[in-house]
Design a protein around this motif. Structure first.
Motif, PDB file in Angstrom:
ATOM      1  N   SER A 197      12.565   4.249 -10.904  1.00  0.00           N
ATOM      2  CA  SER A 197      12.438   3.413 -12.093  1.00  0.00           C
ATOM      3  C   SER A 197      11.212   2.507 -12.022  1.00  0.00           C
ATOM      4  CB  SER A 197      13.705   2.579 -12.304  1.00  0.00           C
ATOM      5  OG  SER A 197      13.941   1.765 -11.173  1.00  0.00           O
ATOM      6  N   ASP A 198      10.662   2.289 -10.832  1.00  0.00           N
ATOM      7  CA  ASP A 198       9.445   1.485 -10.697  1.00  0.00           C
ATOM      8  C   ASP A 198       8.231   2.151 -11.339  1.00  0.00           C
ATOM      9  OD1 ASP A 198      10.908  -0.422  -9.389  1.00  0.00           O
ATOM     10  OD2 ASP A 198       9.812  -0.277  -7.486  1.00  0.00           O
ATOM     11  N   THR A 199       8.351   3.427 -11.692  1.00  0.00           N
ATOM     12  CA  THR A 199       7.230   4.110 -12.345  1.00  0.00           C
ATOM     13  C   THR A 199       7.155   3.771 -13.828  1.00  0.00           C
ATOM     14  OG1 THR A 199       8.540   6.089 -12.866  1.00  0.00           O
ATOM     15  CG2 THR A 199       7.358   6.071 -10.763  1.00  0.00           C
ATOM     16  N   MET A 200       8.197   3.133 -14.337  1.00  0.00           N
ATOM     17  CA  MET A 200       8.227   2.778 -15.750  1.00  0.00           C
ATOM     18  C   MET A 200       7.480   1.467 -15.962  1.00  0.00           C
ATOM     19  SD  MET A 200       9.827   5.310 -16.916  1.00  0.00           S
ATOM     20  CE  MET A 200      10.020   4.802 -18.592  1.00  0.00           C
ATOM     21  N   PRO A 201       6.763   1.340 -17.072  1.00  0.00           N
ATOM     22  CA  PRO A 201       6.048   0.084 -17.342  1.00  0.00           C
ATOM     23  C   PRO A 201       7.023  -1.060 -17.557  1.00  0.00           C
ATOM     24  CG  PRO A 201       5.842   1.598 -19.184  1.00  0.00           C
ATOM     25  CD  PRO A 201       6.587   2.326 -18.109  1.00  0.00           C
ATOM     26  N   ASP A 202       6.626  -2.247 -17.167  1.00  0.00           N
ATOM     27  CA  ASP A 202       7.427  -3.440 -17.354  1.00  0.00           C
ATOM     28  C   ASP A 202       7.328  -3.848 -18.822  1.00  0.00           C
ATOM     29  OD1 ASP A 202       8.837  -5.781 -17.201  1.00  0.00           O
ATOM     30  OD2 ASP A 202       7.281  -6.882 -16.128  1.00  0.00           O
ATOM     31  N   ARG A 215       5.623   9.991  -9.811  1.00  0.00           N
ATOM     32  CA  ARG A 215       5.280  10.426 -11.174  1.00  0.00           C
ATOM     33  C   ARG A 215       5.049  11.930 -11.232  1.00  0.00           C
ATOM     34  NH1 ARG A 215       2.028   5.527 -10.969  1.00  0.00           N
ATOM     35  NH2 ARG A 215       3.150   3.934 -12.126  1.00  0.00           N
ATOM     36  N   ALA A 216       4.400  12.475 -10.217  1.00  0.00           N
ATOM     37  CA  ALA A 216       4.140  13.922 -10.177  1.00  0.00           C
ATOM     38  C   ALA A 216       5.444  14.705 -10.040  1.00  0.00           C
ATOM     39  CB  ALA A 216       3.196  14.250  -9.026  1.00  0.00           C
ATOM     40  N   LEU A 217       6.361  14.222  -9.221  1.00  0.00           N
ATOM     41  CA  LEU A 217       7.652  14.892  -9.077  1.00  0.00           C
ATOM     42  C   LEU A 217       8.404  14.925 -10.401  1.00  0.00           C
ATOM     43  CD1 LEU A 217       8.906  13.439  -5.672  1.00  0.00           C
ATOM     44  CD2 LEU A 217       8.322  15.822  -6.143  1.00  0.00           C
ATOM     45  N   ILE A 218       8.404  13.790 -11.093  1.00  0.00           N
ATOM     46  CA  ILE A 218       9.091  13.722 -12.383  1.00  0.00           C
ATOM     47  C   ILE A 218       8.412  14.643 -13.393  1.00  0.00           C
ATOM     48  CG2 ILE A 218       9.645  12.228 -14.338  1.00  0.00           C
ATOM     49  CD1 ILE A 218       9.897   9.916 -12.270  1.00  0.00           C
ATOM     50  N   ALA A 219       7.087  14.605 -13.452  1.00  0.00           N
ATOM     51  CA  ALA A 219       6.341  15.394 -14.434  1.00  0.00           C
ATOM     52  C   ALA A 219       6.537  16.893 -14.232  1.00  0.00           C
ATOM     53  CB  ALA A 219       4.857  15.054 -14.362  1.00  0.00           C
ATOM     54  N   TRP A 229      16.413  11.099 -13.284  1.00  0.00           N
ATOM     55  CA  TRP A 229      15.372  10.752 -12.310  1.00  0.00           C
ATOM     56  C   TRP A 229      15.368   9.270 -11.972  1.00  0.00           C
ATOM     57  CZ3 TRP A 229      12.607  13.934  -9.369  1.00  0.00           C
ATOM     58  CH2 TRP A 229      12.525  15.263  -9.742  1.00  0.00           C
ATOM     59  N   MET A 230      15.693   8.428 -12.935  1.00  0.00           N
ATOM     60  CA  MET A 230      15.619   6.984 -12.702  1.00  0.00           C
ATOM     61  C   MET A 230      16.696   6.495 -11.736  1.00  0.00           C
ATOM     62  SD  MET A 230      12.920   6.147 -14.170  1.00  0.00           S
ATOM     63  CE  MET A 230      12.083   7.695 -14.398  1.00  0.00           C
ATOM     64  N   ALA A 231      17.646   7.354 -11.393  1.00  0.00           N
ATOM     65  CA  ALA A 231      18.666   6.992 -10.413  1.00  0.00           C
ATOM     66  C   ALA A 231      18.219   7.333  -8.993  1.00  0.00           C
ATOM     67  CB  ALA A 231      19.978   7.710 -10.729  1.00  0.00           C
ATOM     68  N   CYS A 232      17.071   7.981  -8.847  1.00  0.00           N
ATOM     69  CA  CYS A 232      16.560   8.399  -7.541  1.00  0.00           C
ATOM     70  C   CYS A 232      15.693   7.317  -6.920  1.00  0.00           C
ATOM     71  CB  CYS A 232      15.715   9.670  -7.692  1.00  0.00           C
ATOM     72  SG  CYS A 232      16.635  11.079  -8.293  1.00  0.00           S
ATOM     73  N   ALA A 264       0.837  -1.203   0.000  1.00  0.00           N
ATOM     74  CA  ALA A 264       0.000   0.000   0.000  1.00  0.00           C
ATOM     75  C   ALA A 264       0.870   1.251   0.000  1.00  0.00           C
ATOM     76  CB  ALA A 264      -0.926  -0.003   1.214  1.00  0.00           C
ATOM     77  N   ALA A 265       1.977   1.196   0.715  1.00  0.00           N
ATOM     78  CA  ALA A 265       2.897   2.336   0.735  1.00  0.00           C
ATOM     79  C   ALA A 265       3.466   2.577  -0.652  1.00  0.00           C
ATOM     80  CB  ALA A 265       4.026   2.083   1.738  1.00  0.00           C
ATOM     81  N   CYS A 266       3.814   1.505  -1.323  1.00  0.00           N
ATOM     82  CA  CYS A 266       4.339   1.612  -2.686  1.00  0.00           C
ATOM     83  C   CYS A 266       3.284   2.187  -3.624  1.00  0.00           C
ATOM     84  CB  CYS A 266       4.806   0.250  -3.170  1.00  0.00           C
ATOM     85  SG  CYS A 266       5.574   0.278  -4.799  1.00  0.00           S
ATOM     86  N   GLU A 267       2.052   1.704  -3.515  1.00  0.00           N
ATOM     87  CA  GLU A 267       0.964   2.217  -4.353  1.00  0.00           C
ATOM     88  C   GLU A 267       0.724   3.696  -4.115  1.00  0.00           C
ATOM     89  OE1 GLU A 267      -0.711   0.750  -6.926  1.00  0.00           O
ATOM     90  OE2 GLU A 267       0.846  -0.746  -6.628  1.00  0.00           O
ATOM     91  N   HIS A 268       0.939   4.150  -2.900  1.00  0.00           N
ATOM     92  CA  HIS A 268       0.795   5.577  -2.593  1.00  0.00           C
ATOM     93  C   HIS A 268       1.974   6.361  -3.161  1.00  0.00           C
ATOM     94  CE1 HIS A 268      -0.354   9.181  -0.424  1.00  0.00           C
ATOM     95  NE2 HIS A 268       0.912   9.292  -0.084  1.00  0.00           N
TER      96      HIS A 268
END
Length: 71
Positions: free
Chosen positions: A61-66, A26-30, A40-43, A16-20
């Motif tokens: 990097s977990d925000t990227m699609p598999d 994504r908002a920080l990157i955008a 960003w992917m190194a953060c 749940a923490a990860c889902e939050h």
């Protein structure tokens, strides 16, 4: 970025923490508010409980699609 108390029980539900965290990341990157961050992917996003203890690390990097299924 602190989360309001009661937003989740991160100690017992790290998923749940990860889902939050993912939409926050994504908002920080955008928004690109941090010009000093070039890759960003190194953060990573560190999640702690109310006592300040580490619960989970979520790589940006977990925000990227598999894409492993696309081969």
């Amino acid at each position: 970025m602190p989360v309001k108390p009661g937003a989740g029980d991160w100690d017992t539900a790290p998923a749940a923490a990860c889902e939050h965290a993912l939409p926050v990341i994504r908002a920080l990157i955008a928004r690109g508010q941090f010009v000093m961050i070039r890759v960003w992917m190194a953060c990573s996003f560190e999640i702690t409980n109310e006592a300040g203890r580490h619960v989970l690390t979520v790589p940006f990097s977990d925000t990227m699609p598999d894409t492993s299924d696309l081969d």
